[in-house]
Design a protein around this motif. Structure first.
Motif, PDB file in Angstrom:
ATOM      1  N   PHE A 103       0.744  -1.324   0.098  1.00  0.00           N
ATOM      2  CA  PHE A 103      -0.189   0.132  -0.028  1.00  0.00           C
ATOM      3  C   PHE A 103       0.821   0.953   0.225  1.00  0.00           C
ATOM      4  O   PHE A 103       1.712   1.494   0.022  1.00  0.00           O
ATOM      5  N   THR A 104       0.145   2.501  -0.691  1.00  0.00           N
ATOM      6  CA  THR A 104       1.267   3.597   0.572  1.00  0.00           C
ATOM      7  C   THR A 104       0.264   4.170   0.744  1.00  0.00           C
ATOM      8  O   THR A 104      -0.839   4.258   1.407  1.00  0.00           O
ATOM      9  N   GLY A 105       1.752   4.963   1.711  1.00  0.00           N
ATOM     10  CA  GLY A 105       0.633   5.281   3.024  1.00  0.00           C
ATOM     11  C   GLY A 105       1.289   6.625   3.227  1.00  0.00           C
ATOM     12  O   GLY A 105       2.477   7.534   2.177  1.00  0.00           O
ATOM     13  N   ARG A 106       0.358   8.079   3.607  1.00  0.00           N
ATOM     14  CA  ARG A 106       0.646   9.239   3.718  1.00  0.00           C
ATOM     15  C   ARG A 106       0.562  10.011   5.283  1.00  0.00           C
ATOM     16  O   ARG A 106      -0.049   9.359   6.029  1.00  0.00           O
ATOM     17  N   ASP A 107       1.052  11.062   4.810  1.00  0.00           N
ATOM     18  CA  ASP A 107       1.187  12.184   6.000  1.00  0.00           C
ATOM     19  C   ASP A 107       1.638  13.619   5.297  1.00  0.00           C
ATOM     20  O   ASP A 107       1.729  13.568   4.296  1.00  0.00           O
ATOM     21  N   GLU A 108       0.664  14.399   5.501  1.00  0.00           N
ATOM     22  CA  GLU A 108       1.130  16.115   5.029  1.00  0.00           C
ATOM     23  C   GLU A 108       2.260  16.287   4.167  1.00  0.00           C
ATOM     24  O   GLU A 108       1.988  17.204   4.134  1.00  0.00           O
ATOM     25  N   THR A 109       3.434  15.548   5.168  1.00  0.00           N
ATOM     26  CA  THR A 109       4.726  15.810   4.023  1.00  0.00           C
ATOM     27  C   THR A 109       5.378  14.836   2.863  1.00  0.00           C
ATOM     28  O   THR A 109       5.941  15.258   2.330  1.00  0.00           O
ATOM     29  N   GLY A 110       4.660  13.940   2.132  1.00  0.00           N
ATOM     30  CA  GLY A 110       4.609  13.199   1.248  1.00  0.00           C
ATOM     31  C   GLY A 110       4.338  11.113   1.347  1.00  0.00           C
ATOM     32  O   GLY A 110       2.873  11.882   2.113  1.00  0.00           O
ATOM     33  N   ARG A 111       4.638  11.298   0.756  1.00  0.00           N
ATOM     34  CA  ARG A 111       4.241   9.469   0.066  1.00  0.00           C
ATOM     35  C   ARG A 111       5.011   8.055   0.782  1.00  0.00           C
ATOM     36  O   ARG A 111       6.424   8.889   0.297  1.00  0.00           O
ATOM     37  N   ILE A 112       5.220   7.277   0.877  1.00  0.00           N
ATOM     38  CA  ILE A 112       5.803   6.247   1.129  1.00  0.00           C
ATOM     39  C   ILE A 112       5.322   4.345   1.002  1.00  0.00           C
ATOM     40  O   ILE A 112       3.896   4.617   0.413  1.00  0.00           O
ATOM     41  N   ARG A 113       6.011   3.932   0.280  1.00  0.00           N
ATOM     42  CA  ARG A 113       5.699   2.337   0.443  1.00  0.00           C
ATOM     43  C   ARG A 113       5.730   1.528   0.917  1.00  0.00           C
ATOM     44  O   ARG A 113       7.215   1.345   1.708  1.00  0.00           O
ATOM     45  N   ALA A 114       5.180   0.706   1.467  1.00  0.00           N
ATOM     46  CA  ALA A 114       5.469  -0.629   2.146  1.00  0.00           C
ATOM     47  C   ALA A 114       4.572  -1.149   1.310  1.00  0.00           C
ATOM     48  O   ALA A 114       3.678  -2.330   0.907  1.00  0.00           O
ATOM     49  N   TYR A 115       5.497  -3.001   2.037  1.00  0.00           N
ATOM     50  CA  TYR A 115       5.479  -4.250   0.854  1.00  0.00           C
ATOM     51  C   TYR A 115       5.688  -5.357   1.894  1.00  0.00           C
ATOM     52  O   TYR A 115       6.672  -5.547   2.855  1.00  0.00           O
ATOM     53  N   TRP A 116       5.112  -6.433   1.955  1.00  0.00           N
ATOM     54  CA  TRP A 116       5.034  -8.058   2.554  1.00  0.00           C
ATOM     55  C   TRP A 116       5.005  -9.159   1.463  1.00  0.00           C
ATOM     56  O   TRP A 116       4.218  -8.339   0.070  1.00  0.00           O
ATOM     57  N   TRP A 117       5.425 -10.028   1.996  1.00  0.00           N
ATOM     58  CA  TRP A 117       5.989 -11.045   1.111  1.00  0.00           C
ATOM     59  C   TRP A 117       4.164 -12.076   1.431  1.00  0.00           C
ATOM     60  O   TRP A 117       4.786 -12.296   2.103  1.00  0.00           O
ATOM     61  N   ASN A 118       3.845 -12.691   0.644  1.00  0.00           N
ATOM     62  CA  ASN A 118       2.931 -13.639   0.790  1.00  0.00           C
ATOM     63  C   ASN A 118       2.399 -14.246   2.481  1.00  0.00           C
ATOM     64  O   ASN A 118       2.491 -14.839   3.444  1.00  0.00           O
ATOM     65  N   GLN A 119       1.069 -12.311   2.289  1.00  0.00           N
ATOM     66  CA  GLN A 119       0.718 -11.845   3.773  1.00  0.00           C
ATOM     67  C   GLN A 119      -0.505 -12.313   2.980  1.00  0.00           C
ATOM     68  O   GLN A 119      -0.813 -10.265   3.119  1.00  0.00           O
ATOM     69  N   PRO A 120      -0.920 -12.226   1.884  1.00  0.00           N
ATOM     70  CA  PRO A 120      -2.926 -11.404   1.468  1.00  0.00           C
ATOM     71  C   PRO A 120      -3.197 -11.673   2.815  1.00  0.00           C
ATOM     72  O   PRO A 120      -3.850  -9.843   2.236  1.00  0.00           O
ATOM     73  N   TYR A 121      -3.412 -12.184   3.605  1.00  0.00           N
ATOM     74  CA  TYR A 121      -4.332 -11.861   4.649  1.00  0.00           C
ATOM     75  C   TYR A 121      -4.088 -10.118   5.350  1.00  0.00           C
ATOM     76  O   TYR A 121      -5.190  -9.767   6.350  1.00  0.00           O
ATOM     77  N   LEU A 122      -3.433  -9.847   4.681  1.00  0.00           N
ATOM     78  CA  LEU A 122      -3.289  -8.593   5.361  1.00  0.00           C
ATOM     79  C   LEU A 122      -4.288  -7.617   5.136  1.00  0.00           C
ATOM     80  O   LEU A 122      -3.885  -6.121   5.153  1.00  0.00           O
ATOM     81  N   ARG A 123      -4.686  -7.994   3.615  1.00  0.00           N
ATOM     82  CA  ARG A 123      -5.740  -6.801   2.986  1.00  0.00           C
ATOM     83  C   ARG A 123      -6.667  -6.236   3.748  1.00  0.00           C
ATOM     84  O   ARG A 123      -7.047  -4.956   4.073  1.00  0.00           O
ATOM     85  N   GLN A 124      -7.220  -7.399   4.907  1.00  0.00           N
ATOM     86  CA  GLN A 124      -8.131  -7.234   5.596  1.00  0.00           C
ATOM     87  C   GLN A 124      -7.579  -5.825   7.041  1.00  0.00           C
ATOM     88  O   GLN A 124      -8.336  -5.740   7.851  1.00  0.00           O
ATOM     89  N   THR A 125      -5.887  -6.781   6.791  1.00  0.00           N
ATOM     90  CA  THR A 125      -5.772  -5.877   8.610  1.00  0.00           C
ATOM     91  C   THR A 125      -5.403  -4.257   7.714  1.00  0.00           C
ATOM     92  O   THR A 125      -5.507  -3.449   8.993  1.00  0.00           O
ATOM     93  N   PHE A 126      -5.373  -4.469   6.945  1.00  0.00           N
ATOM     94  CA  PHE A 126      -4.746  -2.783   6.157  1.00  0.00           C
ATOM     95  C   PHE A 126      -6.182  -2.036   5.051  1.00  0.00           C
ATOM     96  O   PHE A 126      -6.045  -2.025   4.456  1.00  0.00           O
ATOM     97  N   PRO A 127      -7.063  -1.567   5.740  1.00  0.00           N
ATOM     98  CA  PRO A 127      -7.875  -1.411   4.940  1.00  0.00           C
ATOM     99  C   PRO A 127      -7.970  -0.167   4.817  1.00  0.00           C
ATOM    100  O   PRO A 127      -7.106   0.881   5.285  1.00  0.00           O
ATOM    101  N   ALA A 128      -8.065   0.987   3.934  1.00  0.00           N
ATOM    102  CA  ALA A 128      -8.262   2.053   3.141  1.00  0.00           C
ATOM    103  C   ALA A 128      -8.908   3.007   3.962  1.00  0.00           C
ATOM    104  O   ALA A 128      -9.328   2.815   4.585  1.00  0.00           O
ATOM    105  N   GLU A 129      -7.431   4.321   4.633  1.00  0.00           N
ATOM    106  CA  GLU A 129      -7.961   5.823   5.387  1.00  0.00           C
ATOM    107  C   GLU A 129      -7.281   4.791   6.878  1.00  0.00           C
ATOM    108  O   GLU A 129      -7.676   5.414   7.810  1.00  0.00           O
ATOM    109  N   ARG A 130      -7.025   3.128   6.961  1.00  0.00           N
ATOM    110  CA  ARG A 130      -6.128   3.094   8.624  1.00  0.00           C
ATOM    111  C   ARG A 130      -5.108   3.892   9.080  1.00  0.00           C
ATOM    112  O   ARG A 130      -4.314   3.757   7.904  1.00  0.00           O
ATOM    113  N   ARG A 131      -5.124   4.244   9.888  1.00  0.00           N
ATOM    114  CA  ARG A 131      -3.602   5.265  10.336  1.00  0.00           C
ATOM    115  C   ARG A 131      -2.642   4.232  11.313  1.00  0.00           C
ATOM    116  O   ARG A 131      -3.451   3.239  11.480  1.00  0.00           O
ATOM    117  N   VAL A 132      -1.600   4.115  10.407  1.00  0.00           N
ATOM    118  CA  VAL A 132      -0.793   3.167  11.603  1.00  0.00           C
ATOM    119  C   VAL A 132       0.753   3.387  11.142  1.00  0.00           C
ATOM    120  O   VAL A 132       1.071   4.396  10.083  1.00  0.00           O
TER     121      VAL A 132
END
Length: 725
Positions: A103-132
């Motif tokens: 997913f792409t993560g954002r704050d007021e200063t920019g964006r980052i990319r976070a990624y994981w291998w072979n953990q598709p269940y994280l789709r439920q952990t990180f819905p859009a607009e969730r703060r993390v």
């Protein structure tokens, strides 16, 4: 709902004290914690066990970096909002199917990319607009034109309010980070710790004497136990973060000092009870005893040996049973000290026992003592596992009938059917190889006998205080004249042919060599050479003109003895062996020690192995054969070892690098397990606690408060208090 929680409350009873805590959750938590801290069952886990599950690091979330503050290679936590979460199937070049979640993560200063291998269940952990909050090592990606992080630690932030645990414990402050405990992640554990600490309230504090609480010799006035736990989990605004992470804060001092105090109190009490258990074996030194001992000495003693034997004889002729640890570096002459102590006991009408950890060493002691005592009226026997049942029975009958004066053996000495008529002295060689209970079982065979435990593994002072705190210590810090230093070198596989040429040269000159491997047979976990296959290869391909033989721990006792006898006699030139030769084997003609995969051994163990050569007149050598691809850290350790011959300096480094449990072998040695304290890092706190514990035992051993502390120690360190007395 119960009114007040305490540190001794079973964890499975938490639902009675905390709202919205279910019995199933409490049960799972107790089960996970029981496995983590080594408790026998979930029912035995207490609130105190939970609160001693301390954070492994802290984050200053009052000043979390923004995305714009990230730099390449920076390890940091960043708070972002999730955008565009997606799982992407990927096929590698070799056809393997993988799933990438990103997913792409954002704050007021920019964006980052976070990624994981072979953990598709994280789709439920990180819905859009969730703060993390994401923690990991950030790398700048030219492809994505932003910083990215692979498989980061994460913590979900909540917008919901929790009446029992406010959101302010998770952000905007110095926040504790816990290792995952089963299904319980850092955020859940943080919430739970906060709620439990709130429910505890302020409890009376009797875990430390006032002198330690006042900080005498430690680090200033200390908080109460519960206040220390609160500060360790939730540091205040002015806390020193580096001090917290190093576990050297006042809060950690309070918790560690209690452990050290209770342990040293227990060890001191164990010694006191043994001294008061009954009349000691009375002994005296007469001119006749001195003359007989002098006659048995095979060579002049060093000044260090003379000093040590005086200390031992003073104990043996005193009014309290001797409890002494004799430390001496490899080849310093401990056995000749044991000989004199054994003779003093026998000359005073007592039987003496010498227990060794291996049959090879027990047999060697028996041969040495028999040779030194030849022509004297002492009756000796060796009791080992290799004897026939009828032979063991005859020796035990003679021992019980007082027809034997000195018995040398292995653990066979502590079996139920071994009894002594008049046991007055117990000598235990290589003490760290025996558990505390084994030592106590042999001591219990006599009526308050004198006890001398010996080790050729130099033990740093802090470790000796923790493991052998009930013993006085003597040190032989001088080698006998004529012992030549062993030349030590680190060599890689590119020098192997030259090393083999050198072994041929030494054997052709009439000397012998050891080649040591760390395992007996191939292991899936450790990529090390197998001693069995190596011996066959070396005999066939490398040393066909010399006799090569194999010695390892799985041979039968009579097979081991036969191999060693042939090596001692010179019929075997090259002995391929495992660490069964580590302790005590004495073959003066052996001049070369080659150790394969030395990175698999601790430094103290390498020092023991090196001590098997350099025992004769010839110049001796130790070669550490390192594998390809050895790590820089391992090479640093081995280089230090090659340049250092001082066993005590090596032991200090070994303790620093490997820790006490690894160094001695926690299960074998009875090494106490500390929840907060570290005997290397906190040696000053250990010394302060020991000094006050000894004074309390001396001045008020039967005070109700002292007895209460001993009861606590019994629960925390059962081996230190327990045993047979």
């Amino acid at each position: 709902m119960a009114t007040r929680l305490s540190l001794t409350t079973p964890l499975i009873e938490l639902p009675a004290y905390l709202r919205r805590m279910g019995a199933a959750t409490a049960g799972r938590l107790a089960a996970e914690l029981a496995a983590a801290v080594g408790k026998a069952s979930p029912a035995a886990v207490t609130v105190e066990d939970l609160l001693f599950y301390l954070p492994f690091r802290y984050e200053d979330r009052s000043h979390l970096p923004r995305i714009r503050d990230l730099t390449d290679g920076m390890a940091a936590s960043v708070a972002v909002e999730v955008h565009a979460p997606a799982s992407v199937p990927i096929r590698t070049k070799n056809g393997k199917r993988l799933t990438l979640f990103e997913f792409t993560g954002r704050d007021e200063t920019g964006r980052i990319r976070a990624y994981w291998w072979n953990q598709p269940y994280l789709r439920q952990t990180f819905p859009a607009e969730r703060r993390v909050i994401l923690y990991g090592e950030w790398r700048f990606s030219n492809r994505h034109q932003c910083h990215q992080v692979e498989n980061p630690e994460y913590e979900l932030l909540s917008d919901e309010t929790d009446a029992d645990a406010p959101e302010t414990i998770h952000v905007g402050r110095c926040v504790p980070v816990y290792r995952r405990l089963g299904q319980f992640r850092a955020r859940a554990l943080r919430t739970l710790m906060f709620r439990v600490l709130e429910a505890l309230g302020d409890l009376p504090d009797d875990g430390l004497p006032d002198e330690l609480r006042a900080g005498d010799g430690a680090c200033g006035p200390l908080p109460t136990k519960v206040a220390a736990l609160r500060a360790a989990h939730f540091p205040g605004a002015g806390a020193n973060l580096a001090e917290m992470e190093a576990r050297r804060s006042p809060a950690h001092a309070r918790l560690a000092l209690e452990e050290f105090f209770l342990l040293t109190l227990a060890l001191g009490d164990r010694r006191r009870r043994r001294e008061e258990a009954g009349a000691k074996a009375t002994m005296a030194i007469t001119d006749a005893v001195r003359a007989r001992v002098q006659r048995a000495l095979p060579f002049p003693m060093t000044q260090a040996q003379k000093r040590v034997i005086r200390e031992i004889v003073n104990d043996m002729t005193g009014v309290r049973p001797m409890s002494r640890l004799l430390q001496g570096d490899v080849g310093s002459g401990k056995t000749i000290i044991a000989l004199q102590a054994l003779m003093v006991a026998v000359e005073n009408g007592w039987q003496a026992a010498l227990m060794a950890p291996t049959e090879i060493l027990a047999e060697q002691h028996y041969r040495s003592l028999t040779r030194w005592l030849e022509g004297m009226p002492y009756r000796l026997a060796a009791l080992t596992g290799r004897l026939k049942a009828s032979e063991k029975k005859a020796i035990r009958q003679a021992l019980a009938a007082r027809e034997l004066d000195v018995i040398i053996g292995t653990q066979a000495l502590i079996q139920e059917d071994t009894t002594f008529a008049r046991l007055g002295l117990v000598v235990i060689d290589e003490q760290h190889r025996f558990g505390v209970m084994q030592r106590e079982k042999l001591v219990a065979r006599g009526v308050a006998p004198d006890v001398l435990v010996m080790t050729a593994t130099p033990i740093p002072r802090s470790l000796a205080m923790a493991v052998y705190g009930d013993l006085d210590v003597s040190v032989i810090d001088e080698l006998p004249p004529g012992r030549k230093p062993v030349a030590t070198a680190v060599r890689g596989n590119d020098r192997r042919a030259r090393v083999y040429d050198f072994i041929r040269q030494e054997c052709a000159a009439g000397r012998q060599a050891y080649i040591v491997y760390p395992l007996v047979e191939e292991s899936e976990k450790l990529d090390v050479a197998a001693a069995t296959a190596a011996a066959e290869y070396l005999q066939r391909e490398v040393f066909p003109t010399f006799a090569v033989s194999l010695l390892h721990g799985r041979l039968r006792a009579d097979e081991k003895d036969a191999v060693m006898q042939r090596f001692v006699a010179g019929d075997i030139q090259i002995l391929v062996t495992t660490t069964v030769i580590e302790v005590g084997i004495d073959v003066p003609n052996a001049s070369v020690m080659v150790i394969e995969h030395p990175e698999r051994f601790g430094l103290a163990q390498l020092h023991q192995l090196r001590g098997r050569v350099g025992r004769g007149a010839a110049k001796s050598y130790c070669v550490l054969m390192t594998p390809d691809g050895i790590s820089p850290e391992a090479l640093e350790r081995l280089t230090f070892f090659a340049e250092t011959l001082d066993g005590f300096a090596i032991a200090e480094k070994d303790l620093l690098w490997r820790g006490p449990g690894e160094m001695l072998g926690a299960r074998q040695s009875g090494m106490p397990t500390f929840r907060v304290g570290d005997i290397v890092r906190d040696a000053d706190w250990l010394a302060a606690a020991r000094q006050i514990a000894r004074r309390i035992l001396r001045e008020k051993p039967n005070d109700p408060q002292t007895l209460s502390w001993l009861d606590q120690a019994r629960r925390l360190f059962p081996l230190a208090v327990g045993g047979v007395h």
